[in-house]
Design an enzyme around this catalytic site. Structure first.
Site, PDB file in Angstrom:
ATOM      1  N   LYS A  84       7.103  23.921   7.915  1.00  0.00           N
ATOM      2  CA  LYS A  84       7.023  23.566   6.493  1.00  0.00           C
ATOM      3  C   LYS A  84       5.583  23.256   6.083  1.00  0.00           C
ATOM      4  CE  LYS A  84      10.340  20.229   6.435  1.00  0.00           C
ATOM      5  NZ  LYS A  84       9.330  19.426   6.909  1.00  0.00           N
ATOM      6  N   ARG A 159      17.399  13.390   2.218  1.00  0.00           N
ATOM      7  CA  ARG A 159      17.861  13.425   3.603  1.00  0.00           C
ATOM      8  C   ARG A 159      19.352  13.140   3.715  1.00  0.00           C
ATOM      9  NH1 ARG A 159      12.600  10.401   5.541  1.00  0.00           N
ATOM     10  NH2 ARG A 159      11.365  12.163   6.313  1.00  0.00           N
ATOM     11  N   ARG A 198       0.639  20.261  17.870  1.00  0.00           N
ATOM     12  CA  ARG A 198       0.294  20.218  16.446  1.00  0.00           C
ATOM     13  C   ARG A 198      -0.905  19.316  16.178  1.00  0.00           C
ATOM     14  NH1 ARG A 198       5.185  19.017  12.487  1.00  0.00           N
ATOM     15  NH2 ARG A 198       5.180  17.026  13.617  1.00  0.00           N
ATOM     16  N   ARG A 231      -0.469  13.294  15.672  1.00  0.00           N
ATOM     17  CA  ARG A 231       0.394  12.176  15.315  1.00  0.00           C
ATOM     18  C   ARG A 231       0.950  11.509  16.573  1.00  0.00           C
ATOM     19  NH1 ARG A 231       3.683  15.517  10.673  1.00  0.00           N
ATOM     20  NH2 ARG A 231       2.240  15.197   8.947  1.00  0.00           N
ATOM     21  N   ARG A 242      14.328  12.463  17.106  1.00  0.00           N
ATOM     22  CA  ARG A 242      14.185  12.866  15.715  1.00  0.00           C
ATOM     23  C   ARG A 242      15.068  14.074  15.394  1.00  0.00           C
ATOM     24  NH1 ARG A 242       7.978  13.678  14.551  1.00  0.00           N
ATOM     25  NH2 ARG A 242       8.748  13.958  12.415  1.00  0.00           N
TER      26      ARG A 242
END
Length: 282
Positions: A84, A159, A198, A231, A242
């Site tokens: 995304k 969500r 990432r 992160r 998650r």
């Protein structure tokens, strides 16, 4: 670029060379063929003195093109690492939309000490979750900004079905609705490799990947040259938790928007994913 612009009159707000910056004045516009320097020097308090004229003209041209674009209100749904963050800047630019990430909005509201930001801060400091009503309020405020004139991209919200219902109620008051829900589908096992490599540019949200989409200079943002970060929760153990939460929460949301959902095979090259998105948004 300024010295190539014809200007034969010595009027105060017309010049051949870069002037000393000063606020906009109510003086009449320059004649045809002249450059109203102060009009491009300060725009809404932003100093544009050092921005080349060709870049300013490109931006004006882009905004004029945006006026021809149809309105779109989109939701992006997908697990961590689904792509995304890579695709949303392109969608934003191509369709002249604003990008709304609820986490960023909450942090900005708290920092600005806005009424909703103060409510959110109080909830966070007490250890409570920020209420849906506060988040919907932030979205409502943000979508009234000039940047969102042609619509928005909602990233990470809603969500839950309750959140989706409240979002729809807020939009309905303005005779608006969600147009498309883009569902980024990627197998869980692929996401582990994606997420652990990432890299993020904090200021802009631009994302890179050490293997699949590396920056031009290792550890540096392509645009600003500023350092990229990893992160803290971008690790395999955190990701599994998650993903479990993501699937349990968002599956009902996808079902709620069933007639508006476009499923994307996001486990593909960026160009192929982009092509799928273009087809979905025609």
């Amino acid at each position: 670029a300024w010295h190539d612009t014809p200007c034969a009159a010595p009027r105060a707000n017309c010049a051949r060379s870069r002037p000393t910056p000063r606020p906009l004045s109510p003086r009449p516009p320059c004649p045809t063929g002249y450059v109203a320097v102060t009009a491009v020097t300060f725009v809404m308090g932003v100093d544009l003195t050092d921005v080349p004229v060709d870049e300013l003209l490109k931006e004006v041209s882009r905004r004029l093109e945006c006026t021809k674009k149809p309105e779109k209100r989109l939701i992006l749904i997908g697990p961590p690492g689904c792509g995304k963050g890579t695709q949303s800047p392109r969608i934003k630019l191509e369709h002249c939309l604003c990008h709304l990430a609820t986490g960023d909005m909450l942090r900005a509201a708290v920092a600005a000490k806005s009424p909703l930001g103060l409510e959110a801060k109080k909830a966070m400091e007490s250890g409570a979750l920020v209420s849906d009503d506060i988040v919907i309020g932030l979205i409502e405020e943000a979508t009234q900004s000039p940047e969102c004139t042609k619509g928005f991209i909602l990233d990470g919200f809603p969500r839950t079905v309750v959140q989706a219902q409240k979002l729809d109620e807020m939009l309905a008051k303005r005779s608006q609705s969600i147009d498309r829900v883009l569902d980024f589908e990627v197998p869980d096992q692929v996401l582990v490799e994606r997420v652990t490599g990432r890299l993020i540019h904090p200021a802009s949200g631009r994302s890179y990947h050490e293997k699949f989409a590396p920056p031009k200079v290792a550890g540096k943002d392509d645009i600003t040259g500023e350092p990229l970060i990893r992160r803290k929760d971008d690790n395999a153990e955190t990701l599994k938790a998650r993903l479990s939460a993501f699937h349990s929460q968002t599956t009902p949301v996808i079902q709620y928007y069933a007639d508006k959902v476009i499923k994307l095979q996001a486990n593909a090259a960026q160009e192929r994913v982009a092509s799928q998105i273009d087809k979905a948004l025609k």
